[in-house]
Design a protein around this motif. Structure first.
Motif, PDB file in Angstrom:
ATOM      1  N   GLY A 115       0.785  -1.234   0.000  1.00 54.43           N
ATOM      2  CA  GLY A 115       0.000   0.000   0.000  1.00 54.43           C
ATOM      3  C   GLY A 115       0.813   1.278   0.000  1.00 54.43           C
ATOM      4  O   GLY A 115       0.417   2.275   0.606  1.00 54.43           O
ATOM      5  N   LEU A 116       1.939   1.269  -0.701  1.00 53.19           N
ATOM      6  CA  LEU A 116       2.802   2.461  -0.708  1.00 53.19           C
ATOM      7  C   LEU A 116       2.120   3.597  -1.472  1.00 53.19           C
ATOM      8  O   LEU A 116       1.713   3.428  -2.629  1.00 53.19           O
ATOM      9  CB  LEU A 116       4.155   2.109  -1.345  1.00 53.19           C
ATOM     10  CG  LEU A 116       5.324   3.000  -0.945  1.00 53.19           C
ATOM     11  CD1 LEU A 116       5.619   2.859   0.539  1.00 53.19           C
ATOM     12  CD2 LEU A 116       6.559   2.669  -1.761  1.00 53.19           C
ATOM     13  N   THR A 117       2.004   4.738  -0.822  1.00 54.34           N
ATOM     14  CA  THR A 117       1.269   5.864  -1.396  1.00 54.34           C
ATOM     15  C   THR A 117       2.070   7.148  -1.237  1.00 54.34           C
ATOM     16  O   THR A 117       2.686   7.368  -0.192  1.00 54.34           O
ATOM     17  CB  THR A 117      -0.087   6.015  -0.684  1.00 54.34           C
ATOM     18  OG1 THR A 117      -0.840   4.819  -0.875  1.00 54.34           O
ATOM     19  CG2 THR A 117      -0.875   7.200  -1.245  1.00 54.34           C
ATOM     20  N   LYS A 118       2.072   7.951  -2.286  1.00 54.96           N
ATOM     21  CA  LYS A 118       2.771   9.241  -2.212  1.00 54.96           C
ATOM     22  C   LYS A 118       2.016  10.279  -3.024  1.00 54.96           C
ATOM     23  O   LYS A 118       1.649  10.039  -4.164  1.00 54.96           O
ATOM     24  CB  LYS A 118       4.195   9.096  -2.771  1.00 54.96           C
ATOM     25  CG  LYS A 118       4.976  10.390  -2.825  1.00 54.96           C
ATOM     26  CD  LYS A 118       5.423  10.819  -1.458  1.00 54.96           C
ATOM     27  CE  LYS A 118       6.071  12.196  -1.490  1.00 54.96           C
ATOM     28  NZ  LYS A 118       6.359  12.691  -0.138  1.00 54.96           N
ATOM     29  N   GLN A 119       1.783  11.415  -2.398  1.00 53.02           N
ATOM     30  CA  GLN A 119       1.122  12.500  -3.126  1.00 53.02           C
ATOM     31  C   GLN A 119       2.030  13.715  -3.170  1.00 53.02           C
ATOM     32  O   GLN A 119       2.762  13.975  -2.223  1.00 53.02           O
ATOM     33  CB  GLN A 119      -0.168  12.881  -2.414  1.00 53.02           C
ATOM     34  CG  GLN A 119      -1.167  11.735  -2.361  1.00 53.02           C
ATOM     35  CD  GLN A 119      -2.553  12.199  -2.048  1.00 53.02           C
ATOM     36  OE1 GLN A 119      -2.728  13.156  -1.292  1.00 53.02           O
ATOM     37  NE2 GLN A 119      -3.547  11.546  -2.612  1.00 53.02           N
ATOM     38  N   THR A 163      13.602   3.875  -1.109  1.00 52.26           N
ATOM     39  CA  THR A 163      14.857   4.170  -0.411  1.00 52.26           C
ATOM     40  C   THR A 163      14.675   5.286   0.614  1.00 52.26           C
ATOM     41  O   THR A 163      15.639   5.740   1.206  1.00 52.26           O
ATOM     42  CB  THR A 163      15.928   4.603  -1.422  1.00 52.26           C
ATOM     43  OG1 THR A 163      15.343   5.564  -2.307  1.00 52.26           O
ATOM     44  CG2 THR A 163      16.431   3.427  -2.226  1.00 52.26           C
ATOM     45  N   TRP A 164      13.463   5.735   0.772  1.00 51.77           N
ATOM     46  CA  TRP A 164      13.137   6.830   1.698  1.00 51.77           C
ATOM     47  C   TRP A 164      13.894   8.114   1.385  1.00 51.77           C
ATOM     48  O   TRP A 164      14.167   8.924   2.272  1.00 51.77           O
ATOM     49  CB  TRP A 164      13.344   6.402   3.166  1.00 51.77           C
ATOM     50  CG  TRP A 164      12.086   5.771   3.682  1.00 51.77           C
ATOM     51  CD1 TRP A 164      11.599   4.553   3.351  1.00 51.77           C
ATOM     52  CD2 TRP A 164      11.128   6.345   4.590  1.00 51.77           C
ATOM     53  NE1 TRP A 164      10.402   4.324   3.978  1.00 51.77           N
ATOM     54  CE2 TRP A 164      10.097   5.405   4.761  1.00 51.77           C
ATOM     55  CE3 TRP A 164      11.052   7.569   5.268  1.00 51.77           C
ATOM     56  CZ2 TRP A 164       8.988   5.640   5.574  1.00 51.77           C
ATOM     57  CZ3 TRP A 164       9.960   7.793   6.093  1.00 51.77           C
ATOM     58  CH2 TRP A 164       8.935   6.843   6.234  1.00 51.77           C
ATOM     59  N   LEU A 165      14.295   8.285   0.111  1.00 53.48           N
ATOM     60  CA  LEU A 165      14.807   9.590  -0.294  1.00 53.48           C
ATOM     61  C   LEU A 165      13.617  10.546  -0.334  1.00 53.48           C
ATOM     62  O   LEU A 165      13.738  11.745  -0.180  1.00 53.48           O
ATOM     63  CB  LEU A 165      15.463   9.521  -1.675  1.00 53.48           C
ATOM     64  CG  LEU A 165      16.848   8.870  -1.712  1.00 53.48           C
ATOM     65  CD1 LEU A 165      17.345   8.752  -3.130  1.00 53.48           C
ATOM     66  CD2 LEU A 165      17.842   9.653  -0.870  1.00 53.48           C
ATOM     67  N   GLU A 166      12.474   9.945  -0.616  1.00 53.10           N
ATOM     68  CA  GLU A 166      11.198  10.654  -0.564  1.00 53.10           C
ATOM     69  C   GLU A 166      10.393   9.932   0.497  1.00 53.10           C
ATOM     70  O   GLU A 166      10.368   8.700   0.518  1.00 53.10           O
ATOM     71  CB  GLU A 166      10.516  10.518  -1.927  1.00 53.10           C
ATOM     72  CG  GLU A 166       9.680  11.682  -2.367  1.00 53.10           C
ATOM     73  CD  GLU A 166      10.544  12.832  -2.849  1.00 53.10           C
ATOM     74  OE1 GLU A 166      10.595  13.834  -2.115  1.00 53.10           O
ATOM     75  OE2 GLU A 166      11.149  12.739  -3.930  1.00 53.10           O
ATOM     76  N   GLN A 167       9.762  10.689   1.370  1.00 52.49           N
ATOM     77  CA  GLN A 167       9.012  10.038   2.440  1.00 52.49           C
ATOM     78  C   GLN A 167       7.630   9.651   1.938  1.00 52.49           C
ATOM     79  O   GLN A 167       6.843  10.523   1.554  1.00 52.49           O
ATOM     80  CB  GLN A 167       8.895  10.994   3.629  1.00 52.49           C
ATOM     81  CG  GLN A 167       8.110  10.399   4.768  1.00 52.49           C
ATOM     82  CD  GLN A 167       8.085  11.338   5.965  1.00 52.49           C
ATOM     83  OE1 GLN A 167       8.995  12.125   6.175  1.00 52.49           O
ATOM     84  NE2 GLN A 167       7.033  11.257   6.747  1.00 52.49           N
ATOM     85  N   PRO A 168       7.339   8.354   1.894  1.00 55.23           N
ATOM     86  CA  PRO A 168       5.999   7.962   1.443  1.00 55.23           C
ATOM     87  C   PRO A 168       4.945   8.415   2.459  1.00 55.23           C
ATOM     88  O   PRO A 168       5.214   8.466   3.651  1.00 55.23           O
ATOM     89  CB  PRO A 168       6.071   6.437   1.361  1.00 55.23           C
ATOM     90  CG  PRO A 168       7.285   6.034   2.106  1.00 55.23           C
ATOM     91  CD  PRO A 168       8.188   7.207   2.209  1.00 55.23           C
ATOM     92  N   ASP A 169       3.760   8.766   1.947  1.00 54.56           N
ATOM     93  CA  ASP A 169       2.708   9.241   2.849  1.00 54.56           C
ATOM     94  C   ASP A 169       2.098   8.089   3.629  1.00 54.56           C
ATOM     95  O   ASP A 169       1.624   8.263   4.737  1.00 54.56           O
ATOM     96  CB  ASP A 169       1.598   9.943   2.047  1.00 54.56           C
ATOM     97  CG  ASP A 169       2.130  11.141   1.294  1.00 54.56           C
ATOM     98  OD1 ASP A 169       3.036  11.805   1.828  1.00 54.56           O
ATOM     99  OD2 ASP A 169       1.654  11.397   0.173  1.00 54.56           O
TER     100      ASP A 169
END
Lengths: 240, 219, 266
Positions: C11-15, C53-59
Motif C-alpha cells: 500500500g505504498l502511497t505518495k502524493q 529508499t526513503w529519499l522521498e518520504q511515502p505518505d
C-alpha cells in the motif's frame, strides 16, 4: 623633493610590528569569518523561512554598509550598550563580521551548485546527513570555494587598513605614525604599499598551492582565431 | 545610556543632506572609471610591447593594496610632487583610479564571452577597427557586464565613506561631527549606516531592472 | 513459501501537492528473483524507487526489506515512524544505482566503493578494500581501480556504481533506468553486466524501458501506470499475452519504436 628610502631603516621595527599585526588580524578574521560564514550559509538553506530571512538580512546589511561604518558601530556603538572592548578585539570582530557575509554567499553558492544526486547517493547508501556532508559534499565544495575565497580574503586583508582609524597599530597605522614623524609621505607609502603587495602575493600563492593540492586546477585554454584575438584578448600571444 | 530612537530621527535630515555629497562624488567617480576603464581596455587590446607590461604592474599594485592607502597617497603624496589638490579631488582621483582598474578587468572577463565569429565577419566585411570597437564589441560587452558594473557602483558608494578620513565632509564625517558634540555615537552611526544601506539597495534594485530590460532586448 | 521475501511493499502511497504519484502500490520480490518495472514516463516508477529508499518520504504504506520493516513499522495496532538513524541503518540493505549514477568525482573508483563500507558498515579499511577490489575484478575493472570517475567511460562508471552498491551486501538491488543515460552502443554492455549479476543470484528490481531486457532476463514484469501496478506476471507471459489494454497499448508503442525487429523472445 628628494627621495630617501634609507631613513625608513630607523623605523624598521614599527614596520615589522605593523606587518605582523596585519597578518595576525587577517588570519584571525579568516578563521572567525569562515566559521560565521558557514553558519550563516547553512542558516540560509534552512527549511524555516524565518531563518532564511534572517540569514538573508545579515548578508545584505553587512554587504551594503561601508566597512568603516561597521567598524565604528562595533567600536563606538557596542561600548555604548555596555560592552567595552579593546580596539584590536573590536577591529578583528568587525572585520570577521564583514567578511563572513561574503564567505557565506561563497559557501552557499558552492553547495547549491553541487548536483543534488551527490548528497542523495550518499544518503541512499546509508550515510547520515553529517556523514554525507563530511565525506561527499565538503570535499567537493572545498575545491570550488578556494578561488573566490582567496579573492575575498585579499579584499578583507586590504580592508584591515581601515582598522588604523580606531588606533589598532597595524601596518597602515604604523605608516601614519612614521609619516607624522618624518613628513616623508612618498617613502612611507611606497614602503607600506610594497608590504601590502607582498602579503597579497603570499596569500595568492598559498591559495594556488592549496588549490593544486586539493586537485583540480585544470583550466581550458581558449584557442581563437588571431583576427578575433585582436579585440577579444588583452594578452600578447606567447612566441612559439 | 539607552537607545534613543527620537534622537536617531532628529539627526537624519542632516545626514541625508550630507548624502548628496556621497552621491555626487560617486557619480563623478563612476563616470570617470567607466570612461577611463574602457579606454584602458582598448589600449590593452592593442597589445603594445612594454605598455602592457607596465599596465600589468599597475593593475597588480592597485589590486594588491588597500584603497585607504591609495587615498592617502593621493592626499599626501600628490601635493608633495606639486599637484595641490583639495581633499575632495584627491579622493575622487584615488577611488576613480582604483575603480577604473576593476572596470577594465571586468571588461577583460566580458571580452572572453563574445562570439569571435562576429569579429571575423566584421573584419572580413572591411569594417575599420574603430567601428568594430564602437558598433560590435562595446555594445555587447556593456550589456554583459552591467551586473558587475552595478556591483562596482555599490563598492564605489561605500568607498566614498573612506573619504571622511581625509576630511571630506560626507555622511560619515557629518555623523562623526554630530556625535562629537552630542556623545551619542551609536544612533548617529546607525543613521549613517542606514543611509548607505538605502543608497546601495536602490542601486541594486535599479540594476535588477536594467538587467531585466536588457535580458528582454537580447532575446 | 516460508522463505523471507527480499522485498515486500504494501500500500505504498505518495502524493505531491494533491496529485497522486503512487497509489497504493503492492509488490513482493523473492530472494534471487529479478523483476522488471516498466511503464510510460511519468507513471510513478522513479517516485517508487525514491520512496523505496526513503529519499522521498511515502505518505502511507509499509516496506519490508529481507523481513525488516523499513521506515514505518507496525507494533500491534500502532504505526511507528522510524528515526532517521534507524532508516540509515537499513538503507544499505537496498542498493540503489541511480540513473545519473552519482559517483563521487573527488574519489577514485576504488575509494567510491571503499568509503561507504568504512563510514556506514564500520568495516576495517583492509577488508573494505579487499571487497572492493574483488567486485571491481568481477566486473572487469581491476585495472581501473585508481582512476577517477571523469576518466572512465559511461559503461565503466556504471559498473563502479553497481560495485559501490553491491559492496554493502544489499538484500536487493534497485536500478533506475540503467540504460537510458548511456550511449546506445553501450546498452549491450550494461545488459550483459545485469545478466552476470542475475546468474550470480542477485535479487534485482530494474526500472527499464528495455523490453528486450525485461523479457530476456527478468523473471517477472510489473507494469505501472498512473501510480499503480496495473498488471504483473511472468515476463514471457506478460509480453506475449498482455491482458490490460493500457499494457497492450504501451507494448505496441515501445515495440514499434525499436530500431529493426524485436529480438526473439526465445
Amino acid at each position: 623633493m628628494r627621495f630617501d628610502p634609507w631613513m625608513l631603516l630607523d623605523y624598521w621595527e614599527l614596520l615589522l610590528q605593523g606587518t605582523w599585526l596585519t597578518i595576525r588580524i587577517t588570519v584571525m578574521a579568516l578563521v572567525l569569518g569562515y566559521l560565521l560564514g558557514i553558519g550563516v550559509a547553512l542558516l540560509g538553506m534552512a527549511r524555516s523561512r524565518t531563518l532564511r530571512a534572517i540569514a538573508g538580512t545579515y548578508v545584505e546589511v553587512l554587504r551594503n554598509i561601508p566597512f568603516i561604518i561597521i567598524l565604528f558601530l562595533v567600536y563606538y556603538g557596542l561600548p555604548f550598550s555596555g560592552v567595552r572592548m579593546p580596539a584590536l578585539f573590536a577591529g578583528t570582530l568587525a572585520l570577521s563580521l564583514f567578511v563572513s557575509a561574503y564567505y557565506s554567499e561563497i559557501v552557499r553558492a558552492a553547495i547549491l551548485a553541487l548536483p543534488r544526486g551527490q548528497f542523495e547517493s550518499a544518503r541512499a547508501i546509508g550515510m547520515s546527513p553529517a556523514q554525507a556532508m563530511w565525506n561527499v559534499v565538503a570535499p567537493q565544495v572545498l575545491r570550488t570555494i578556494i578561488p573566490p575565497s582567496t579573492n575575498m580574503t585579499l579584499t578583507m586583508m586590504k580592508e584591515s587598513a581601515v582598522l588604523s582609524s580606531i588606533t589598532v597599530p597595524e601596518l597602515t597605522y604604523q605608516g601614519l605614525v612614521i609619516q607624522g614623524n618624518t613628513f616623508a609621505p612618498f617613502e612611507v607609502f611606497a614602503a607600506i604599499t610594497l608590504i601590502y603587495w607582498m602579503i597579497a602575493i603570499v596569500i595568492a600563492e598559498t591559495s594556488r598551492r592549496l588549490e593544486a593540492r586539493v586537485g583540480l586546477a585544470q583550466r581550458q585554454s581558449v584557442t581563437r582565431n588571431p583576427i578575433a584575438d585582436r579585440y577579444l584578448s588583452l594578452e600578447r600571444r606567447p612566441a612559439r | 545610556m539607552k537607545f534613543n530612537f527620537e534622537y536617531l530621527l532628529s539627526v537624519m535630515p542632516r545626514l541625508i543632506d550630507a548624502s548628496l555629497v556621497n552621491i555626487r562624488l560617486a557619480l563623478i567617480i563612476m563616470a570617470l572609471s567607466v570612461l577611463l576603464g574602457t579606454g584602458l581596455t582598448i589600449l590593452r587590446a592593442a597589445k603594445l610591447p612594454v605598455v602592457n607590461e607596465v599596465i600589468a604592474v599597475v593593475i597588480s599594485f592597485v589590486r594588491g593594496t588597500p584603497l585607504l592607502i591609495q587615498i592617502f597617497i593621493a592626499y599626501y603624496v600628490l601635493p608633495s610632487v606639486g599637484l595641490d589638490m583639495r581633499p575632495e579631488v584627491a579622493g575622487v582621483a584615488a577611488i576613480a583610479f582604483n575603480s577604473m582598474i576593476f572596470v577594465s578587468e571586468t571588461l577583460r572577463g566580458g571580452l572572453a564571452t563574445i562570439d569571435p565569429g562576429q569579429i571575423e565577419a566584421s573584419t572580413a566585411l572591411g569594417l575599420p577597427p574603430r567601428a568594430i570597437w564602437y558598433k560590435v564589441v562595446l555594445p555587447q560587452l556593456f550589456r554583459r557586464v552591467i551586473p558587475v558594473l552595478i556591483n562596482e557602483a555599490t563598492i564605489v558608494v561605500k568607498g566614498t565613506a573612506l573619504l571622511s578620513v581625509i576630511t571630506v565632509v560626507e555622511v560619515l564625517r557629518t555623523a562623526q561631527q554630530i556625535s562629537a558634540a552630542s556623545y551619542r555615537p551609536f544612533e548617529t552611526l546607525l543613521g549613517a549606516a542606514l543611509i548607505f544601506l538605502v543608497m546601495n539597495l536602490v542601486i541594486s534594485l535599479v540594476g535588477k531592472f536594467a538587467e531585466a530590460r536588457y535580458a528582454v532586448s537580447r532575446a | 513459501m516460508t522463505a523471507t521475501l527480499a522485498l515486500k511493499v504494501e500500500g505504498l502511497t505518495k502524493q505531491f501537492r494533491g496529485t497522486t504519484a503512487l497509489d497504493s502500490v503492492y509488490l513482493e520480490i523473492q530472494p534471487g528473483e529479478i523483476v522488471a518495472l516498466i511503464g510510460p514516463s511519468g507513471c510513478g516508477k522513479s517516485t517508487f524507487l525514491r520512496c523505496l529508499t526513503w529519499l522521498e518520504q511515502p505518505d502511507d504504506g509499509f516496506i519490508e526489506v529481507a523481513g525488516q520493516p523499513f521506515g514505518r513499522e507496525r507494533i500491534g495496532a500502532v504505526v511507528r515512524r522510524q528515526s532517521g538513524r534507524e532508516i540509515d541503518r537499513i538503507r544499505p540493505r537496498i542498493g540503489l544505482v541511480f540513473q545519473q549514477l552519482n559517483l563521487w568525482p573527488h574519489l577514485t573508483a576504488l575509494e567510491n566503493i571503499v568509503r561507504p563500507q568504512i563510514v556506514v558498515l564500520k568495516r576495517p579499511r583492509e577488508e573494505a578494500t579487499r571487497r572492493a577490489r574483488d567486485l571491481l575484478a568481477r566486473l572487469g575493472l581491476a585495472d581501473r581501480a585508481e582512476r577517477y570517475p571523469h576518466s572512465l567511460s559511461g559503461g565503466q562508471k556504471q559498473r563502479v556504481a553497481i560495485a559501490r552498491a553491491l559492496a554493502m551486501d544489499p538484500a536487493l538491488m534497485l536500478f533506475d533506468e540503467p540504460t537510458s543515460a548511456l550511449d546506445p552502443e553501450l546498452v549491450g554492455e550494461v545488459l550483459a553486466v545485469l545478466r552476470q549479476l542475475a546468474e550470480a543470484g542477485t535479487t534485482m528490481l530494474v526500472v527499464t524501458h528495455e523490453i528486450g531486457f525485461a523479457a530476456n532476463v527478468a523473471d517477472r514484469i510489473a507494469f505501472m501506470d498512473h501510480g499503480r501496478i496495473v498488471e504483473e506476471g511472468p515476463a514471457r507471459q506478460l509480453i506475449d499475452a498482455p491482458r490490460d489494454p493500457r499494457l497492450k497499448g504501451f507494448l505496441d508503442l515501445v515495440l514499434s519504436h525499436r530500431d529493426g525487429p524485436a529480438p526473439p523472445l526465445a
